[in-house]
Motif scaffolding. Structure first.
Motif, PDB file in Angstrom:
ATOM      1  N   THR A 227     -41.575 -71.107  24.998  1.00  0.00           N
ATOM      2  CA  THR A 227     -41.907 -72.175  25.937  1.00  0.00           C
ATOM      3  C   THR A 227     -42.154 -73.455  25.155  1.00  0.00           C
ATOM      4  N   GLU A 228     -42.198 -74.546  25.856  1.00  0.00           N
ATOM      5  CA  GLU A 228     -42.405 -75.848  25.217  1.00  0.00           C
ATOM      6  C   GLU A 228     -43.818 -76.332  25.514  1.00  0.00           C
ATOM      7  N   ASP A 229     -44.581 -76.672  24.461  1.00  0.00           N
ATOM      8  CA  ASP A 229     -45.959 -77.137  24.665  1.00  0.00           C
ATOM      9  C   ASP A 229     -45.987 -78.622  24.977  1.00  0.00           C
ATOM     10  N   ASP A 230     -47.188 -79.194  25.049  1.00  0.00           N
ATOM     11  CA  ASP A 230     -47.340 -80.600  25.422  1.00  0.00           C
ATOM     12  C   ASP A 230     -46.748 -81.547  24.389  1.00  0.00           C
ATOM     13  N   ASP A 231     -46.664 -81.102  23.139  1.00  0.00           N
ATOM     14  CA  ASP A 231     -46.101 -81.950  22.077  1.00  0.00           C
ATOM     15  C   ASP A 231     -44.588 -81.803  21.953  1.00  0.00           C
ATOM     16  N   GLY A 232     -43.975 -80.968  22.783  1.00  0.00           N
ATOM     17  CA  GLY A 232     -42.538 -80.759  22.714  1.00  0.00           C
ATOM     18  C   GLY A 232     -42.103 -79.715  21.719  1.00  0.00           C
ATOM     19  N   ASP A 233     -43.072 -78.980  21.135  1.00  0.00           N
ATOM     20  CA  ASP A 233     -42.738 -77.933  20.180  1.00  0.00           C
ATOM     21  C   ASP A 233     -42.514 -76.614  20.916  1.00  0.00           C
ATOM     22  N   LEU A 234     -41.646 -75.785  20.358  1.00  0.00           N
ATOM     23  CA  LEU A 234     -41.370 -74.475  20.935  1.00  0.00           C
ATOM     24  C   LEU A 234     -42.367 -73.461  20.388  1.00  0.00           C
ATOM     25  N   VAL A 235     -43.026 -72.729  21.309  1.00  0.00           N
ATOM     26  CA  VAL A 235     -44.059 -71.775  20.923  1.00  0.00           C
ATOM     27  C   VAL A 235     -43.827 -70.468  21.665  1.00  0.00           C
ATOM     28  N   ALA A 236     -44.295 -69.383  21.063  1.00  0.00           N
ATOM     29  CA  ALA A 236     -44.223 -68.073  21.709  1.00  0.00           C
ATOM     30  C   ALA A 236     -45.538 -67.805  22.426  1.00  0.00           C
ATOM     31  N   ALA A 237     -45.824 -68.611  23.417  1.00  0.00           N
ATOM     32  CA  ALA A 237     -47.091 -68.510  24.158  1.00  0.00           C
ATOM     33  C   ALA A 237     -46.949 -69.252  25.483  1.00  0.00           C
ATOM     34  N   ASP A 238     -48.023 -69.116  26.328  1.00  0.00           N
ATOM     35  CA  ASP A 238     -48.101 -69.830  27.611  1.00  0.00           C
ATOM     36  C   ASP A 238     -46.916 -69.501  28.522  1.00  0.00           C
ATOM     37  N   TYR A 239     -46.547 -68.204  28.587  1.00  0.00           N
ATOM     38  CA  TYR A 239     -45.473 -67.803  29.482  1.00  0.00           C
ATOM     39  C   TYR A 239     -45.981 -67.783  30.929  1.00  0.00           C
TER      40      TYR A 239
END
Length: 350
Positions: A227-239
């Motif tokens: 998913t994409e966080d608030d900073d625009g980085d791709l993370v394996a979280a917040d699904y």
């Protein structure tokens, strides 16, 4: 023949007068840079042996050539001179000969030793610059050092009388080697020569095979979701874990290729209703949502944002991304693929 001679005379006199060994070092430097930076050649195994020969020998050789432009002599006088020596003030007549140069064997030994010292020092100096220790700065710095040392060595040789300059005795080495190989004194020498040539050919062939056909590591593919966080980085979280029918959530699909070949991938996204029977999960209903296709070379990755919009409603709807290298079976499922990733969501009616 005349045209080749005319072209040779067009070159500057300094280049035509460049010693053969120094010209060979410059030529090897140019070839290594072509092998490292040329678009097609740099993908071949050719740059590995050329690069090793370059960094382990060339910088040290030209540095030694700049320090010792004189021809070297044996530190001990020949036996013939010792027997017929004439003394002046109790010293042999050959004691006044200048022996400041070094011979070929000493040059080769020092070339390897100094190269091992010079190249790390250049890397250490680059570490304190904005360019850092990377391929391009290292190649430029070592090549520049080599060319500068070659120019200094050539100038210092030109300043000496011709009979005092160091020169590689190619013809003497060729004549001696030809005599040893083709005109041995005994049969035993001939047999040893054959064994020596066979050993050299075997060693060179083994190294060439190891470079041309390196052992492959583990072969596998990978599929994952991000998913994409608030900073625009791709993370394996917040699904997303709760959705409303007709509502879509954005998911980034990821695929990695470590198959040591180029692969055509297909990802089949399905939604499933499942039941748990003991330790087994049984799929009671499955619906295909979408398919994605991509082509990846070895060690390449692919990130593909897409909308997740389930059509089934209820608790614990399983969304599965099934990855298939090359071909897709008629009925995609988790049983007929090695690679899959899933997400559990609760989908409410509108």
């Amino acid at each position: 023949m005349e045209s080749h001679r005319s072209l040779w005379l067009l070159l500057p006199r300094q280049i035509r007068a460049c010693p053969a060994d120094l010209a060979a070092m410059v030529a090897l430097t140019v070839v290594v840079n072509v092998a490292v930076f040329a678009p097609v050649v740099r993908e071949t195994p050719l740059r590995i042996p050329l690069g090793l020969a370059f960094v382990l020998f060339v910088p040290g050789y030209v540095f030694v050539a700049a320090l010792f432009p004189e021809a070297g002599e044996s530190p001990a006088a020949p036996d013939e001179e010792l027997e017929g020596e004439s003394h002046v003030n109790d010293e042999p007549f050959w004691s006044g000969v200048d022996r400041s140069g070094i011979d070929g064997i000493e040059r080769v030994a020092l070339a390897f030793g100094l190269s091992i010292a010079i190249v790390p020092l250049i890397g250490l100096a680059l570490n304190f610059t904005p360019w850092g220790i990377r391929l391009v700065p290292i190649m430029v710095a070592v090549s520049g050092f080599t060319l500068i040392a070659t120019a200094v060595a050539a100038v210092r040789r030109w300043q000496l009388p011709p009979e005092e300059r160091f020169a590689v005795p190619y013809r003497e080495w060729y004549a001696a080697g030809r005599g040893e190989l083709l005109e041995p004194d005994t049969r035993a020498d001939a047999a040893l020569n054959v064994l020596l040539v066979a050993a050299i050919v075997l060693a060179v062939g083994s190294v060439a095979y190891a470079v041309a056909v390196p052992p492959q590591g583990e072969q596998f593919s990978a599929v994952y979701i991000l998913t994409e966080d608030d900073d625009g980085d791709l993370v394996a979280a917040d699904y997303p874990d709760e959705l409303v029918a007709g509502e879509a959530a954005e998911i980034v699909l990821g695929v990695d290729n470590h198959e040591h070949r180029t692969v055509d991938y297909t990802v089949v996204m399905v939604e499933q209703e499942v039941e748990t029977a003991g330790n087994e999960t049984v799929v009671t209903e499955q619906n295909e949502l979408e398919r994605f296709e991509t082509r990846l070379s070895h060690n390449d990755s692919w990130h593909h944002p897409h909308e997740l919009e389930p059509t089934m409603t209820g608790d614990d709807i399983r969304i599965v991304w099934l990855l298939y290298p090359d071909e897709v079976p008629e009925e995609p499922s988790t049983e007929n693929t090695e690679y899959s990733v899933h997400l559990w969501v609760d989908v409410e009616d509108e």
